[in-house]
Design an enzyme around this catalytic site. Structure first.
Site, PDB file in Angstrom:
ATOM      1  N   ASP A   9     -10.693   6.145  13.113  1.00  0.00           N
ATOM      2  CA  ASP A   9     -10.833   6.284  11.661  1.00  0.00           C
ATOM      3  C   ASP A   9     -10.471   7.698  11.246  1.00  0.00           C
ATOM      4  O   ASP A   9     -11.163   8.660  11.604  1.00  0.00           O
ATOM      5  CB  ASP A   9     -12.280   5.955  11.291  1.00  0.00           C
ATOM      6  CG  ASP A   9     -12.551   5.970   9.797  1.00  0.00           C
ATOM      7  OD1 ASP A   9     -11.732   6.524   9.048  1.00  0.00           O
ATOM      8  OD2 ASP A   9     -13.591   5.439   9.387  1.00  0.00           O
ATOM      9  N   ILE A  10      -9.409   7.847  10.493  1.00  0.00           N
ATOM     10  CA  ILE A  10      -8.912   9.168  10.109  1.00  0.00           C
ATOM     11  C   ILE A  10      -9.945   9.957   9.310  1.00  0.00           C
ATOM     12  O   ILE A  10      -9.961  11.189   9.347  1.00  0.00           O
ATOM     13  CB  ILE A  10      -7.589   9.037   9.326  1.00  0.00           C
ATOM     14  CG1 ILE A  10      -6.852  10.379   9.262  1.00  0.00           C
ATOM     15  CG2 ILE A  10      -7.816   8.446   7.928  1.00  0.00           C
ATOM     16  CD1 ILE A  10      -5.430  10.269   8.722  1.00  0.00           C
ATOM     17  N   ASN A  23      -0.938   5.765  -3.442  1.00  0.00           N
ATOM     18  CA  ASN A  23       0.018   5.162  -4.361  1.00  0.00           C
ATOM     19  C   ASN A  23       0.337   6.181  -5.454  1.00  0.00           C
ATOM     20  O   ASN A  23      -0.258   7.263  -5.498  1.00  0.00           O
ATOM     21  CB  ASN A  23      -0.509   3.838  -4.932  1.00  0.00           C
ATOM     22  CG  ASN A  23      -1.833   4.013  -5.650  1.00  0.00           C
ATOM     23  OD1 ASN A  23      -1.979   4.860  -6.528  1.00  0.00           O
ATOM     24  ND2 ASN A  23      -2.829   3.216  -5.282  1.00  0.00           N
ATOM     25  N   GLY A  31      -6.854  -0.067   1.912  1.00  0.00           N
ATOM     26  CA  GLY A  31      -6.511   0.522   3.195  1.00  0.00           C
ATOM     27  C   GLY A  31      -7.040   1.935   3.376  1.00  0.00           C
ATOM     28  O   GLY A  31      -8.156   2.268   2.974  1.00  0.00           O
ATOM     29  N   VAL A  32      -6.216   2.790   3.967  1.00  0.00           N
ATOM     30  CA  VAL A  32      -6.646   4.151   4.257  1.00  0.00           C
ATOM     31  C   VAL A  32      -6.903   4.936   2.969  1.00  0.00           C
ATOM     32  O   VAL A  32      -7.778   5.803   2.916  1.00  0.00           O
ATOM     33  CB  VAL A  32      -5.613   4.873   5.159  1.00  0.00           C
ATOM     34  CG1 VAL A  32      -4.342   5.202   4.408  1.00  0.00           C
ATOM     35  CG2 VAL A  32      -6.200   6.120   5.781  1.00  0.00           C
ATOM     36  N   ASP A  33      -6.167   4.612   1.910  1.00  0.00           N
ATOM     37  CA  ASP A  33      -6.346   5.288   0.629  1.00  0.00           C
ATOM     38  C   ASP A  33      -7.768   5.068   0.118  1.00  0.00           C
ATOM     39  O   ASP A  33      -8.485   6.019  -0.242  1.00  0.00           O
ATOM     40  CB  ASP A  33      -5.320   4.737  -0.361  1.00  0.00           C
ATOM     41  CG  ASP A  33      -5.232   5.517  -1.664  1.00  0.00           C
ATOM     42  OD1 ASP A  33      -5.805   6.617  -1.751  1.00  0.00           O
ATOM     43  OD2 ASP A  33      -4.556   5.028  -2.589  1.00  0.00           O
ATOM     44  N   SER A 122       2.823   3.717   5.070  1.00  0.00           N
ATOM     45  CA  SER A 122       3.604   2.549   4.609  1.00  0.00           C
ATOM     46  C   SER A 122       3.507   1.325   5.524  1.00  0.00           C
ATOM     47  O   SER A 122       4.156   0.320   5.243  1.00  0.00           O
ATOM     48  CB  SER A 122       5.095   2.904   4.407  1.00  0.00           C
ATOM     49  OG  SER A 122       5.275   3.651   3.220  1.00  0.00           O
ATOM     50  N   GLY A 124       0.883  -0.637   6.168  1.00  0.00           N
ATOM     51  CA  GLY A 124      -0.074  -1.667   5.792  1.00  0.00           C
ATOM     52  C   GLY A 124       0.537  -2.594   4.755  1.00  0.00           C
ATOM     53  O   GLY A 124       1.564  -3.236   5.004  1.00  0.00           O
ATOM     54  N   VAL A 125      -0.057  -2.638   3.569  1.00  0.00           N
ATOM     55  CA  VAL A 125       0.425  -3.554   2.532  1.00  0.00           C
ATOM     56  C   VAL A 125       1.819  -3.184   2.029  1.00  0.00           C
ATOM     57  O   VAL A 125       2.495  -4.020   1.429  1.00  0.00           O
ATOM     58  CB  VAL A 125      -0.560  -3.622   1.335  1.00  0.00           C
ATOM     59  CG1 VAL A 125      -1.890  -4.185   1.774  1.00  0.00           C
ATOM     60  CG2 VAL A 125      -0.739  -2.259   0.682  1.00  0.00           C
TER      61      VAL A 125
END
Length: 199
Positions: A9-10, A23, A31-33, A122, A124-125
């Protein structure tokens, strides 16, 4: 300069900067965002919201980077970069993804960042093919390493085993020794909480 590949986990990494796969609005997402925004706390969203808009609703265009404080994260900075949405690979996606890594490293050097962690931008989704994205990450980082001294430690963070293997393969293909020691963790990861997914 050390390049490491680490699965986890970052948001738990005690580094100078973590890179967020954001985004264009910079107001959080999945996600990570989303994981970074949740871990950093509401001050991160407030700072992002205060950044100037380039166009209505857009604070950072694809391939660019913006820095904020990290607030409740164990890092100094969050570098928000907007990766490309994969279409067919013929619409500048490789160049835009390369910019995400290169411009993050430029910003790290400017801010005297000694350690930086990247997610699989980029992948993931946004749908970027994993192995192609890993090759771009490895190429940009190794090219940077040849002519720059900072950051001294670069961690490629994999959110699952497939991503970990893709990073290893991409680095090995370019003759890079793979360094995969344990990264600095917070107790939450040691308790087995699931890692953040990629964007």
């Amino acid at each position: 300069m050390k390049i490491e590949v680490w699965q986890g986990d970052i948001t738990t990494l005690a580094v100078d900067a973590i890179v967020n796969a954001a985004n264009e609005s910079l107001l959080g997402g999945g996600g990570v965002d989303g994981a970074i925004h949740r871990a950093a706390g509401p001050q991160l969203l407030a700072e992002c919201r205060a950044l100037a808009e380039i166009r209505p609703g857009i604070r950072c265009t694809t391939g660019e980077v913006r820095a904020t404080a990290a607030y409740q994260l164990p890092a100094r900075y969050v570098f928000h970069t907007v990766g490309p949405v994969w279409q067919d690979g013929q619409r500048d996606e490789p160049a835009l993804l390369a910019n995400c890594y290169w411009k993050s490293l430029q910003l790290a050097e400017k801010l005297d960042v000694q350690s930086i962690a990247f997610p699989a931008i980029s992948c993931g989704v946004f749908g970027y093919p994993l192995h192609q994205a890993a090759q771009i990450a490895a190429t940009e980082i190794l090219t940077w390493q040849r002519s720059h001294q900072q950051p001294r430690r670069i961690i490629l963070v994999a959110y699952n085993a497939a991503t970990f293997k893709a990073y290893q393969s991409a680095l090995a293909a370019q003759g890079q020794p793979i360094d995969a020691p344990p990264a600095p963790l917070l107790p939450s990861l040691e308790l087995g909480l699931p890692p953040a997914a990629a964007h």
